[in-house]
Design a protein around this motif. Structure first.
Motif, PDB file in Angstrom:
ATOM      1  N   GLY A  56       0.812  -1.218   0.000  1.00  0.00           N
ATOM      2  CA  GLY A  56       0.000   0.000   0.000  1.00  0.00           C
ATOM      3  C   GLY A  56       0.841   1.261   0.000  1.00  0.00           C
ATOM      4  N   SER A  57       2.032   1.179   0.598  1.00  0.00           N
ATOM      5  CA  SER A  57       2.906   2.358   0.615  1.00  0.00           C
ATOM      6  C   SER A  57       3.310   2.750  -0.804  1.00  0.00           C
ATOM      7  CB  SER A  57       4.136   2.113   1.493  1.00  0.00           C
ATOM      8  OG  SER A  57       5.008   1.163   0.905  1.00  0.00           O
ATOM      9  N   TYR A  58       3.522   1.764  -1.661  1.00  0.00           N
ATOM     10  CA  TYR A  58       3.831   2.071  -3.058  1.00  0.00           C
ATOM     11  C   TYR A  58       2.607   2.646  -3.765  1.00  0.00           C
ATOM     12  CZ  TYR A  58       8.264  -0.338  -2.540  1.00  0.00           C
ATOM     13  OH  TYR A  58       9.514  -0.694  -2.124  1.00  0.00           O
ATOM     14  N   ALA A  59       1.454   2.092  -3.468  1.00  0.00           N
ATOM     15  CA  ALA A  59       0.220   2.574  -4.096  1.00  0.00           C
ATOM     16  C   ALA A  59      -0.064   4.020  -3.694  1.00  0.00           C
ATOM     17  CB  ALA A  59      -0.954   1.673  -3.716  1.00  0.00           C
ATOM     18  N   ILE A  60       0.029   4.325  -2.399  1.00  0.00           N
ATOM     19  CA  ILE A  60      -0.291   5.689  -1.977  1.00  0.00           C
ATOM     20  C   ILE A  60       0.756   6.677  -2.462  1.00  0.00           C
ATOM     21  CG2 ILE A  60       0.774   5.701   0.333  1.00  0.00           C
ATOM     22  CD1 ILE A  60      -1.887   7.105   1.254  1.00  0.00           C
ATOM     23  N   ALA A  61       2.018   6.263  -2.510  1.00  0.00           N
ATOM     24  CA  ALA A  61       3.057   7.148  -3.037  1.00  0.00           C
ATOM     25  C   ALA A  61       2.818   7.427  -4.521  1.00  0.00           C
ATOM     26  CB  ALA A  61       4.440   6.548  -2.814  1.00  0.00           C
ATOM     27  N   GLY A  62       2.455   6.390  -5.279  1.00  0.00           N
ATOM     28  CA  GLY A  62       2.171   6.576  -6.700  1.00  0.00           C
ATOM     29  C   GLY A  62       0.952   7.444  -6.942  1.00  0.00           C
ATOM     30  N   LEU A  63      -0.094   7.204  -6.174  1.00  0.00           N
ATOM     31  CA  LEU A  63      -1.312   8.011  -6.308  1.00  0.00           C
ATOM     32  C   LEU A  63      -1.054   9.463  -5.913  1.00  0.00           C
ATOM     33  CD1 LEU A  63      -3.856   5.439  -4.875  1.00  0.00           C
ATOM     34  CD2 LEU A  63      -3.895   6.379  -7.206  1.00  0.00           C
ATOM     35  N   ALA A  64      -0.291   9.661  -4.852  1.00  0.00           N
ATOM     36  CA  ALA A  64       0.036  11.031  -4.424  1.00  0.00           C
ATOM     37  C   ALA A  64       0.870  11.731  -5.497  1.00  0.00           C
ATOM     38  CB  ALA A  64       0.778  11.012  -3.090  1.00  0.00           C
ATOM     39  N   ALA A  65       1.827  11.020  -6.081  1.00  0.00           N
ATOM     40  CA  ALA A  65       2.647  11.612  -7.145  1.00  0.00           C
ATOM     41  C   ALA A  65       1.782  11.978  -8.355  1.00  0.00           C
ATOM     42  CB  ALA A  65       3.762  10.649  -7.549  1.00  0.00           C
ATOM     43  N   ALA A  66       0.851  11.096  -8.731  1.00  0.00           N
ATOM     44  CA  ALA A  66      -0.045  11.386  -9.852  1.00  0.00           C
ATOM     45  C   ALA A  66      -0.924  12.602  -9.532  1.00  0.00           C
ATOM     46  CB  ALA A  66      -0.916  10.166 -10.160  1.00  0.00           C
ATOM     47  N   HIS A  67      -1.430  12.661  -8.315  1.00  0.00           N
ATOM     48  CA  HIS A  67      -2.285  13.768  -7.887  1.00  0.00           C
ATOM     49  C   HIS A  67      -1.513  15.088  -7.905  1.00  0.00           C
ATOM     50  CE1 HIS A  67      -5.613  15.671  -5.755  1.00  0.00           C
ATOM     51  NE2 HIS A  67      -4.777  16.089  -4.820  1.00  0.00           N
ATOM     52  N   ILE A  68      -0.311  15.072  -7.358  1.00  0.00           N
ATOM     53  CA  ILE A  68       0.522  16.287  -7.329  1.00  0.00           C
ATOM     54  C   ILE A  68       0.893  16.702  -8.750  1.00  0.00           C
ATOM     55  CG2 ILE A  68       2.775  17.202  -6.640  1.00  0.00           C
ATOM     56  CD1 ILE A  68       2.467  15.360  -4.097  1.00  0.00           C
ATOM     57  N   GLY A  69       1.255  15.717  -9.573  1.00  0.00           N
ATOM     58  CA  GLY A  69       1.588  16.024 -10.966  1.00  0.00           C
ATOM     59  C   GLY A  69       0.428  16.645 -11.718  1.00  0.00           C
ATOM     60  N   ALA A  70      -0.771  16.088 -11.521  1.00  0.00           N
ATOM     61  CA  ALA A  70      -1.956  16.638 -12.180  1.00  0.00           C
ATOM     62  C   ALA A  70      -2.259  18.046 -11.671  1.00  0.00           C
ATOM     63  CB  ALA A  70      -3.151  15.712 -11.970  1.00  0.00           C
ATOM     64  N   ALA A  71      -2.120  18.238 -10.367  1.00  0.00           N
ATOM     65  CA  ALA A  71      -2.380  19.567  -9.796  1.00  0.00           C
ATOM     66  C   ALA A  71      -1.406  20.599 -10.380  1.00  0.00           C
ATOM     67  CB  ALA A  71      -2.263  19.518  -8.273  1.00  0.00           C
ATOM     68  N   LEU A  72      -0.142  20.232 -10.479  1.00  0.00           N
ATOM     69  CA  LEU A  72       0.848  21.152 -11.054  1.00  0.00           C
ATOM     70  C   LEU A  72       0.578  21.408 -12.533  1.00  0.00           C
ATOM     71  CD1 LEU A  72       4.073  19.859  -9.282  1.00  0.00           C
ATOM     72  CD2 LEU A  72       2.822  21.993  -8.830  1.00  0.00           C
ATOM     73  N   PHE A  73       0.173  20.378 -13.248  1.00  0.00           N
ATOM     74  CA  PHE A  73      -0.174  20.523 -14.663  1.00  0.00           C
ATOM     75  C   PHE A  73      -1.324  21.520 -14.836  1.00  0.00           C
ATOM     76  CE2 PHE A  73      -2.892  19.008 -18.206  1.00  0.00           C
ATOM     77  CZ  PHE A  73      -2.033  19.286 -19.265  1.00  0.00           C
ATOM     78  N   HIS A  74      -2.357  21.355 -14.012  1.00  0.00           N
ATOM     79  CA  HIS A  74      -3.511  22.253 -14.115  1.00  0.00           C
ATOM     80  C   HIS A  74      -3.173  23.655 -13.621  1.00  0.00           C
ATOM     81  CE1 HIS A  74      -6.634  19.580 -15.555  1.00  0.00           C
ATOM     82  NE2 HIS A  74      -6.119  18.635 -14.780  1.00  0.00           N
ATOM     83  N   GLY A  75      -2.315  23.756 -12.601  1.00  0.00           N
ATOM     84  CA  GLY A  75      -1.992  25.066 -12.051  1.00  0.00           C
ATOM     85  C   GLY A  75      -0.972  25.846 -12.846  1.00  0.00           C
ATOM     86  N   LEU A  76       0.033  25.156 -13.377  1.00  0.00           N
ATOM     87  CA  LEU A  76       1.127  25.860 -14.047  1.00  0.00           C
ATOM     88  C   LEU A  76       1.019  25.880 -15.565  1.00  0.00           C
ATOM     89  CD1 LEU A  76       4.075  24.472 -11.884  1.00  0.00           C
ATOM     90  CD2 LEU A  76       2.917  26.681 -11.668  1.00  0.00           C
ATOM     91  N   ILE A  77       0.420  24.848 -16.135  1.00  0.00           N
ATOM     92  CA  ILE A  77       0.387  24.750 -17.599  1.00  0.00           C
ATOM     93  C   ILE A  77      -0.996  25.109 -18.142  1.00  0.00           C
ATOM     94  CG2 ILE A  77       0.654  23.180 -19.568  1.00  0.00           C
ATOM     95  CD1 ILE A  77       2.838  21.765 -17.812  1.00  0.00           C
ATOM     96  N   LYS A  78      -2.018  24.383 -17.714  1.00  0.00           N
ATOM     97  CA  LYS A  78      -3.364  24.632 -18.251  1.00  0.00           C
ATOM     98  C   LYS A  78      -4.007  25.898 -17.681  1.00  0.00           C
ATOM     99  CE  LYS A  78      -6.111  21.602 -19.808  1.00  0.00           C
ATOM    100  NZ  LYS A  78      -7.148  20.592 -19.919  1.00  0.00           N
ATOM    101  N   ARG A  79      -3.737  26.158 -16.425  1.00  0.00           N
ATOM    102  CA  ARG A  79      -4.319  27.332 -15.746  1.00  0.00           C
ATOM    103  C   ARG A  79      -5.828  27.408 -15.960  1.00  0.00           C
ATOM    104  NH1 ARG A  79       0.078  31.645 -14.944  1.00  0.00           N
ATOM    105  NH2 ARG A  79       1.928  30.433 -15.366  1.00  0.00           N
TER     106      ARG A  79
END
Length: 185
Positions: free
Chosen positions: A146-169
């Motif tokens: 589960g530690s790998y799953a939550i780390a991967g999901l958190a990374a995907a979530h953070i990546g998507a948030a940064l994509f929407h905040g910095l690139i797509k706006r």
């Protein structure tokens, strides 16, 4: 009918950022505490911190889910490609699931293994599971993978948030940032 908001209310934002901060600290602490060659006093301190922060995560997530149940967000629609919308829903569902599974698996691993959880012991809360090496090992496996799953999901979530905040706006990032809403709650 309630007018759709452009962002989450302040309590939802605070729950989000509090749980994010704790989880983002728990991941490296959890990884570090199981490394070979670590001085035993440091390892013990990390284990104690990790166990007790896990209890805190569970309490925060339960409070967060209760708040969301009592105050469902009514947010303005943002057009996303269907695959991206599905990915967002699956990632959020996965994160919520793991935010419940991880502390429960950790609790079962520790208590079934006969170890203390200092914060719960100080409150006089007894173990809710029997002592069982088989159960402890099963919970340990769930917690480890589960530690790998939550780390991967958190990374995907953070990546998507940064994509929407910095690139797509496109306003998706600003639904949750800053932690305190400028809208009236």
């Amino acid at each position: 009918m309630t007018k759709p908001a452009t962002g989450y209310r302040t309590p939802a934002r605070l729950f989000h950022w509090l749980s994010a901060a704790i989880v983002l600290l728990l991941i490296p602490v959890g990884w570090l505490m199981i490394q070979d060659g670590l001085p035993r006093p440091l390892q013990n301190t990390l284990f104690i911190a990790h166990k007790n922060a896990g209890v805190l995560v569970l309490l925060v997530i339960l409070a967060r889910l209760f708040y969301r149940w009592r105050n469902p967000p009514v947010l303005a629609h943002v057009d996303l490609p269907p695959l991206q919308e599905l990915a967002a829903k699956l990632t959020h569902f996965g994160l919520y699931a793991m935010l419940l599974i991880m502390p429960i698996a950790g609790y079962v691993r520790v208590r079934a293994g006969g170890f203390p959880i200092e914060s719960l012991d100080a409150l006089g809360i007894p173990a809710l599971v029997p002592r069982s090496e088989a159960l402890a090992e099963f919970a340990k496996m769930i917690h480890f993978y589960g530690s790998y799953a939550i780390a991967g999901l958190a990374a995907a979530h953070i990546g998507a948030a940064l994509f929407h905040g910095l690139i797509k706006r496109d306003g998706i990032f600003t639904r949750m940032w800053p932690p305190v809403s400028k809208q009236s709650d």
